[in-house]
Design an enzyme around this catalytic site. Structure first.
Site, PDB file in Angstrom:
ATOM      1  N   ASP A  19       0.843  -1.193   0.000  1.00  0.00           N
ATOM      2  CA  ASP A  19       0.000   0.000   0.000  1.00  0.00           C
ATOM      3  C   ASP A  19       0.882   1.249   0.000  1.00  0.00           C
ATOM      4  OD1 ASP A  19      -2.389   1.330  -0.025  1.00  0.00           O
ATOM      5  OD2 ASP A  19      -2.788   1.110   2.120  1.00  0.00           O
ATOM      6  N   HIS A  36       2.284   3.771  -8.967  1.00  0.00           N
ATOM      7  CA  HIS A  36       2.033   2.361  -9.301  1.00  0.00           C
ATOM      8  C   HIS A  36       3.190   1.789 -10.127  1.00  0.00           C
ATOM      9  CE1 HIS A  36      -1.822   2.672  -7.517  1.00  0.00           C
ATOM     10  NE2 HIS A  36      -2.375   3.393  -8.468  1.00  0.00           N
ATOM     11  N   SER A  64      -7.527  -5.293  -5.646  1.00  0.00           N
ATOM     12  CA  SER A  64      -8.611  -5.901  -4.875  1.00  0.00           C
ATOM     13  C   SER A  64      -9.937  -5.807  -5.628  1.00  0.00           C
ATOM     14  CB  SER A  64      -8.742  -5.204  -3.515  1.00  0.00           C
ATOM     15  OG  SER A  64      -9.330  -3.935  -3.675  1.00  0.00           O
ATOM     16  N   TRP A  68     -11.860  -1.686  -8.249  1.00  0.00           N
ATOM     17  CA  TRP A  68     -12.605  -1.269  -9.459  1.00  0.00           C
ATOM     18  C   TRP A  68     -13.324   0.051  -9.218  1.00  0.00           C
ATOM     19  CZ3 TRP A  68     -11.425  -3.926 -13.694  1.00  0.00           C
ATOM     20  CH2 TRP A  68     -11.076  -5.274 -13.575  1.00  0.00           C
ATOM     21  N   LEU A 130      11.039 -20.084  -5.310  1.00  0.00           N
ATOM     22  CA  LEU A 130       9.937 -19.331  -4.699  1.00  0.00           C
ATOM     23  C   LEU A 130       8.637 -19.475  -5.500  1.00  0.00           C
ATOM     24  CD1 LEU A 130       9.105 -16.840  -2.746  1.00  0.00           C
ATOM     25  CD2 LEU A 130       9.609 -15.435  -4.741  1.00  0.00           C
TER      26      LEU A 130
HETATM   27  C1  IPE Z   1      -5.362  -2.786  -0.416  1.00  0.00           C
HETATM   28  O1  IPE Z   1      -5.035  -1.465  -0.570  1.00  0.00           O
HETATM   29  C2  IPE Z   1      -5.469  -3.459  -1.750  1.00  0.00           C
HETATM   30  C3  IPE Z   1      -4.201  -3.652  -2.466  1.00  0.00           C
HETATM   31  C4  IPE Z   1      -3.025  -3.392  -1.988  1.00  0.00           C
HETATM   32  C5  IPE Z   1      -4.328  -4.188  -3.801  1.00  0.00           C
HETATM   33  P1  IPE Z   1      -6.165  -0.328  -0.680  1.00  0.00           P
HETATM   34  O2  IPE Z   1      -5.443   0.953  -0.678  1.00  0.00           O
HETATM   35  O3  IPE Z   1      -7.045  -0.597  -1.827  1.00  0.00           O
HETATM   36  O4  IPE Z   1      -6.984  -0.551   0.661  1.00  0.00           O
HETATM   37  P2  IPE Z   1      -7.802   0.485   1.526  1.00  0.00           P
HETATM   38  O5  IPE Z   1      -8.700   1.212   0.588  1.00  0.00           O
HETATM   39  O6  IPE Z   1      -6.802   1.398   2.146  1.00  0.00           O
HETATM   40  O7  IPE Z   1      -8.515  -0.345   2.545  1.00  0.00           O
HETATM   41  C1  IPE Z   2      -1.529   0.355  -3.440  1.00  0.00           C
HETATM   42  O1  IPE Z   2      -1.332   1.731  -3.394  1.00  0.00           O
HETATM   43  C2  IPE Z   2      -1.726  -0.154  -4.848  1.00  0.00           C
HETATM   44  C3  IPE Z   2      -3.091  -0.580  -5.171  1.00  0.00           C
HETATM   45  C4  IPE Z   2      -4.085  -0.680  -4.317  1.00  0.00           C
HETATM   46  C5  IPE Z   2      -3.368  -0.945  -6.551  1.00  0.00           C
HETATM   47  P1  IPE Z   2      -2.558   2.755  -3.328  1.00  0.00           P
HETATM   48  O2  IPE Z   2      -2.952   3.124  -4.721  1.00  0.00           O
HETATM   49  O3  IPE Z   2      -3.646   2.209  -2.484  1.00  0.00           O
HETATM   50  O4  IPE Z   2      -1.855   4.005  -2.627  1.00  0.00           O
HETATM   51  P2  IPE Z   2      -2.466   4.944  -1.509  1.00  0.00           P
HETATM   52  O5  IPE Z   2      -3.012   4.086  -0.422  1.00  0.00           O
HETATM   53  O6  IPE Z   2      -3.525   5.765  -2.172  1.00  0.00           O
HETATM   54  O7  IPE Z   2      -1.300   5.748  -1.055  1.00  0.00           O
HETATM   55 MG    MG Z   3      -4.108   2.358  -0.527  1.00  0.00          MG
END
Ligand code: IPE
Ligand code: IPE
Ligand code: MG
Length: 240
Positions: A19, A36, A64, A68, A130
Site C-alpha cells: 500500500d 504504481h 482488490s 474497481w 519461490l
Molecule cells: C489494499 O489497498 C489493496 C491492495 C493493496 C491491492 P487499498 O489501498 O485498496 O486498501 P484500503 O482502501 O486502504 O482499505
Molecule cells: C496500493 O497503493 C496499490 C493498489 C491498491 C493498486 P494505493 O494506490 O492504495 O496508494 P495509496 O493508499 O492511495 O497511497
Molecule cells: Mg491504498
C-alpha cells in the site's frame, strides 16, 4: 544476504499488502500512476530478494475486488501496467526459478490479460524455487463466496455430503488450496486493516505494519519485518 538474519527463522510464507503507491507519488507532486509504476519495480526487486532469502511463498495483493471503484483512468492505467509487467515477470521468474500463480477472480479481466495470466502460470509451473502468488481482482469475501458456490454445487450433485465438510474440505475449495497459510503478513504505509485480504488464511498469521510507502520498500525493510517475526511467541491458541 544481510548478516542480521544469521540464525533467524525465515518465514515459509510471507503475505504482503503493498500500500502507499498513491501517497508516494503525491509526496513528489506526481500522478498516482507514477506511484504504481514505481511500485511494480519494487515488486520485481522483492521477488528477487525473497527468492534469495529462501522464502518459499510470497503472496502480494495487487488489485482488490474493491479497487474497481477507483477512477476509470486509474483502473485503466493499472491494467496497462499489469499487461506490461506480466511480460517482464516471465523473464524474472525464469531467471530466478520462480513459479507464478494468480489468485482471485480472473474472469473479470479482458481476454488478453486472462491469456497472459494463464501463460505466466503455465510457463513457470515447473520452477522449483519461490512460489510468487499475485492476488488480482482478489477479495477474501469473494473467494469464500466462490468457494461456497462450488461446494454447494458439489453437494447438490451428490459428490459431497454436508456432514463431510471439514475445515480441510473448505480449504480445498479456496484459490489457495495448494498453498500453506501465511506465517507473516506485512502491510506498508501504516494502515491497520486487512482490506479484505486472505480472510480465511490469515487466521494465525503474525502481523507487521510499517510506515514505509510501498515504492520505498526494500531488502532492509523486509529484514526488519523478519527480525520482528523472530521475536514473536507464536501460540496458535495453545500455551507456551
Ligand atoms: C489494499 O489497498 C489493496 C491492495 C493493496 C491491492 P487499498 O489501498 O485498496 O486498501 P484500503 O482502501 O486502504 O482499505
Ligand atoms: C496500493 O497503493 C496499490 C493498489 C491498491 C493498486 P494505493 O494506490 O492504495 O496508494 P495509496 O493508499 O492511495 O497511497
Ligand atoms: Mg491504498
Amino acid at each position: 544476504m544481510n548478516q542480521n538474519l544469521d540464525g533467524m527463522v525465515i518465514p515459509r510464507h510471507v503475505a504482503l499488502i503493498l500500500d502507499g503507491n498513491g501517497r508516494w507519488a503525491k509526496k513528489r507532486g506526481l500522478p498516482r500512476t507514477m506511484g504504481h509504476k514505481e511500485g511494480c519495480v519494487t515488486v520485481e526487486k522483492t521477488v528477487e530478494v525473497a527468492a534469495r532469502m529462501g522464502i518459499e511463498y510470497l503472496t502480494v495483493y495487487g488489485f482488490s475486488t474493491e479497487n474497481w471503484k477507483r477512477s476509470s483512468d486509474e483502473v485503466g492505467a493499472l491494467m496497462q501496467l499489469f499487461r506490461f509487467y506480466m511480460v517482464r515477470l516471465l523473464k524474472i521468474a525464469s531467471a530466478n526459478n520462480v513459479r507464478v500463480k494468480m489468485i482471485g477472480d480472473r474472469t473479470r479481466f479482458d481476454q488478453d490479460i486472462i491469456d497472459g495470466i494463464n501463460r505466466l502460470e503455465r510457463e513457470t509451473k515447473d520452477n522449483t524455487g519461490l512460489t510468487f502468488v499475485i492476488a488480482v481482482n482478489y477479495g477474501g469475501r469473494d473467494e469464500l463466496t466462490r468457494a461456497v458456490r462450488k461446494l454447494a454445487a458439489d453437494c447438490c450433485a451428490g459428490k459431497l455430503e454436508p456432514s463431510a465438510i471439514t475445515e480441510q474440505v473448505v480449504n480445498s475449495y479456496l484459490d489457495t488450496a495448494d498453498i500453506p497459510d501465511p506465517d507473516l503478513l506485512i502491510r506498508t504505509s501504516g494502515e491497520l486493516r486487512l482490506s479484505n485480504y486472505l480472510l480465511w488464511q490469515l487466521a494465525y498469521t503474525e502481523l507487521y505494519v510499517t510506515d514505509c510507502l510501498w515504492p520505498d520498500f526494500n531488502q532492509e525493510e523486509l529484514e526488519k519485518a523478519i527480525l520482528s517475526y523472530n521475536r514473536r511467541d507464536r501460540r496458535f491458541g495453545g500455551v507456551k
